[in-house]
Design a protein around this motif. Structure first.
Motif, short mmCIF file in Angstrom:
data_model
loop_
_atom_site.label_atom_id
_atom_site.label_comp_id
_atom_site.label_asym_id
_atom_site.label_seq_id
_atom_site.Cartn_x
_atom_site.Cartn_y
_atom_site.Cartn_z
N ASP A 202 51.31 45.53 51.75
CA ASP A 202 51.35 47.18 51.84
C ASP A 202 50.27 47.51 52.47
N HIS A 374 58.76 41.47 57.27
CA HIS A 374 59.34 42.60 57.82
C HIS A 374 59.96 42.40 59.20
N SER A 387 63.34 44.92 55.23
CA SER A 387 62.42 44.00 54.21
C SER A 387 63.25 43.27 53.35
N GLN A 390 59.25 40.88 49.38
CA GLN A 390 58.04 41.40 48.82
C GLN A 390 58.59 41.94 47.36
N TYR A 403 59.44 48.27 46.70
CA TYR A 403 59.22 47.15 47.34
C TYR A 403 60.40 46.30 47.68
#
Length: 633
Positions: A202, A374, A387, A390, A403
């Motif tokens: 991140d 991503h 996404s 994660q 996340y």
């Protein structure tokens, strides 16, 4: 009246003026000795004295940069006085000695940085006794244990400061060992983990910590550690090509992960690139780098992030404690002052002399990033990411929301739950949420069992493929397909193998939920103006922020609902509406859901989505043939 800052933010002087406008309001909240800032009454997992130190230290990221670049600030005496009283064990304002894994260690990074680059203004005015006390206090962290994360950088910066002032407490061996450990987090292509565990790539991997720290170190240690400094600059050049995709043309960064309350620290990587004099990779130029930073700061000046007396609040787009972590004190948001690092640059640096430029046209519209898992796109004028994979390896408030969602948007942000009582409290944007108690509580994706980026042979389109287990007897397999060129749609396909009877709620992006009349969106046709509706197989909403919708692409068995999520769920706006599809799944069955998600943000300075959005909404997306074949098997 709300506290507002009027600033065009185009020049070096404008940036300095912005910083001073954030520093000035702190005076009224500063203790007599200067060492403690009390900016609010909310608590954290660490003690109040450490929180007050945090309020003192974090503005130093900006103040130190200003002073290093030859700037002045009338209130610098507050910090000089604070260093003397805060590090004095006999003072009523003593910060307290270091302990293992102490929050005080975090604040040593800004202090060490400031001693390194602004010694003349901060260190030299101190008495010999105050200097000795400050050295001893900083040196007190050297033998203490620290989390095996980006925290190690805090001790590196403390050592840099101690070295620069010629302190006997400087520990070169300790610093080298910390740097070697930090380097072990490296993955590839500029990306580093925040520690050895989990996958959290991140803003800590960039602006908040790792990349920012590496670049500042590369500048400050260029002569003492040339090989490592060179390596850090090379990593940053490669990373910049990926990081450029996280910002839209209005300057907004895609909110993702923890510590969102640091706000425009998201863009501080760009200033650090300039500070370290990184050789920019094409198509990036200094004009483009300058644009990424200044557009982000200008956008923040349009948001109500300041309190009535000018203090940076806890929250994101507005004051909001629901979205925070338990380490966010009232002083925490001043980590944003990292964005002022370019003030340390001379006025003739190319960052300042170059004309500001927009997003480079040569950057691809959609890109798959294998390390963070991503897929980022700005197709149709909407910058967002898909996404999968994660997850947080330790307990963190709302980690599934930060996340585990399927998508995150620069203009629309994301939501977090405010309770466990039904779909309104769920904060279920960009999720497939499952309930086994008829909708009273829901489970969403948090930890995945596997995730990868696949490439469709027919089109070359990257697709995210993942698995997660809602319960031991219930598995969800998901494919996420980005928009085609210029499209306003992305596609999600889910296979749910249910061992129990379930209710499934799938949300689009959340949209500002008020119309021109400043009331909740009416239950009227959104294609004719402000409105939010749900019907069989679809839900759609439109407001001044744009238009968002969701459709069932296959069976059309799900019911569309425009959910008015509970207040303060969303990061960007306190009142939001969420187009959602709700379906029922019988125990022992396998169900396929194919979903089209539509989204178009308002253009800068204009109300609502562009007029062409209705036609785009009526042109539904197609499911890729490769995935259709799997569905039909």
């Amino acid at each position: 009246m709300p506290f507002t800052i009027q600033n065009e933010l185009k020049t070096r002087d404008d940036l300095a003026k912005f910083l001073r406008s954030l520093l000035d309001p702190l005076a009224q909240h500063t203790s007599p000795g200067g060492a403690l800032l009390t900016l609010g009454a909310t608590g954290t997992h660490y003690d109040e004295r450490a929180a007050q130190l945090e309020g003192f230290s974090r503005p130093l990221w900006g103040l130190g940069s200003l002073l290093a670049g030859g700037g002045t600030y009338d209130g610098v005496e507050r910090w000089v006085r604070g260093f003397a009283s805060g590090s004095n064990p006999d003072s009523e304002e003593f910060w307290g000695p270091m302990r293992d894994k102490d929050q005080r260690m975090v604040e040593c990074s800004a202090i060490g940085f400031t001693l390194t680059i602004a010694r003349e203004a901060i260190w030299d005015p101190l008495s010999d006794e105050a200097k000795a006390n400050l050295e001893a206090w900083l040196g007190g962290m050297m033998a203490k244990s620290m989390p095996d994360t980006n925290w190690l950088w805090f001790r590196v910066f403390a050592n840099l400061g101690l070295s620069r002032v010629g302190s006997k407490h400087f520990d070169a061996a300790r610093m080298a060992k910390d740097l070697d450990r930090l380097d072990s987090y490296y993955i590839a292509d500029g990306w580093s983990r925040d520690g050895p565990d989990g996958l959290q790539l991140d803003y800590y991997s960039s602006s908040f910590a790792i990349q920012f720290a590496q670049l500042v170190y590369a500048k400050l240690a260029a002569n003492d550690d040339p090989e490592r400094s060179k390596k850090y600059k090379e990593r940053a050049a490669r990373f910049a090509l990926d990081f450029a995709h996280y910002f839209d043309d209005q300057g907004r960064a895609i909110p993702f992960g923890r510590s969102s309350t640091y706000r425009f620290a998201q863009a501080s990587f760009w200033g650090a690139l300039a500070y370290a004099d990184v050789e920019l990779p094409a198509p990036l130029t200094w004009g483009a780098v300058k644009g990424y930073l200044l557009r982000n700061l200008r956008w923040w000046l349009t948001q109500p992030f300041l309190s009535g007396d000018g203090i940076v609040t806890i929250g994101f787009g507005y004051p909001n404690h629901n979205m925070t972590e338990n380490y966010n004190s009232p002083g925490s948001p001043y980590w944003c002052c990292k964005a002022f690092l370019p003030l340390a640059l001379p006025a003739d640096h190319p960052f300042w002399t170059s004309a500001e430029e927009g997003i480079p046209a040569a950057l691809p519209e959609t890109v798959a990033l294998p390390h963070p898992l991503h897929i980022i796109t700005r197709a149709g004028g909407h910058t967002f990411l898909l996404s999968s994979g994660q997850m947080c390896a330790y307990p963190l408030r709302h980690s599934a929301a930060k996340y585990g969602k399927l998508a995150y948007s620069a203009p629309f942000g994301f939501c977090m739950p405010v309770g466990i009582g039904g779909i309104e409290e769920l904060g279920g944007d960009s999720t497939l949420a499952l309930s086994d108690d008829e909708g009273e509580t829901y489970r969403v994706r948090r930890a995945v069992r596997g995730a990868e980026i696949q490439v469709l042979e027919s089109s070359g389109t990257p697709v995210l493929h993942s698995f997660w287990d809602a319960w031991a007897d219930t598995e969800v397999e998901t494919w996420l397909v980005p928009p085609t060129a210029g499209s306003l749609w992305h596609v999600r396909v889910h296979r749910v193998k249910a061992g129990r009877t379930l209710r499934a709620a799938e949300g689009a992006f959340a949209l500002h939920g008020q119309g021109r009349d400043h009331r909740a969106l009416p239950a009227t046709d959104p294609t004719q103006g402000d409105g939010a509706v749900g019907e069989k197989g679809l839900s759609l909403a439109a407001s001044g922020a744009g238009a968002v919708g969701i459709v069932d692409l296959v069976q059309e068995t799900r019911d569309g609902v425009a959910v008015r999520v509970d207040a303060n769920s969303n990061l960007m706006v306190p009142r939001a509406v969420l187009p959602t599809l709700i379906g029922e799944i019988s125990a022992g069955t396998e169900v396929w859901y194919a979903t089209g998600v539509f989204a178009v943000p308002a253009q800068a300075g204009k109300y609502g989505a562009p007029e062409t959005w209705v036609k785009a909404w009526q042109t539904k997306p197609e499911i890729p043939q490769e995935i259709l074949q799997i569905i039909k098997q």
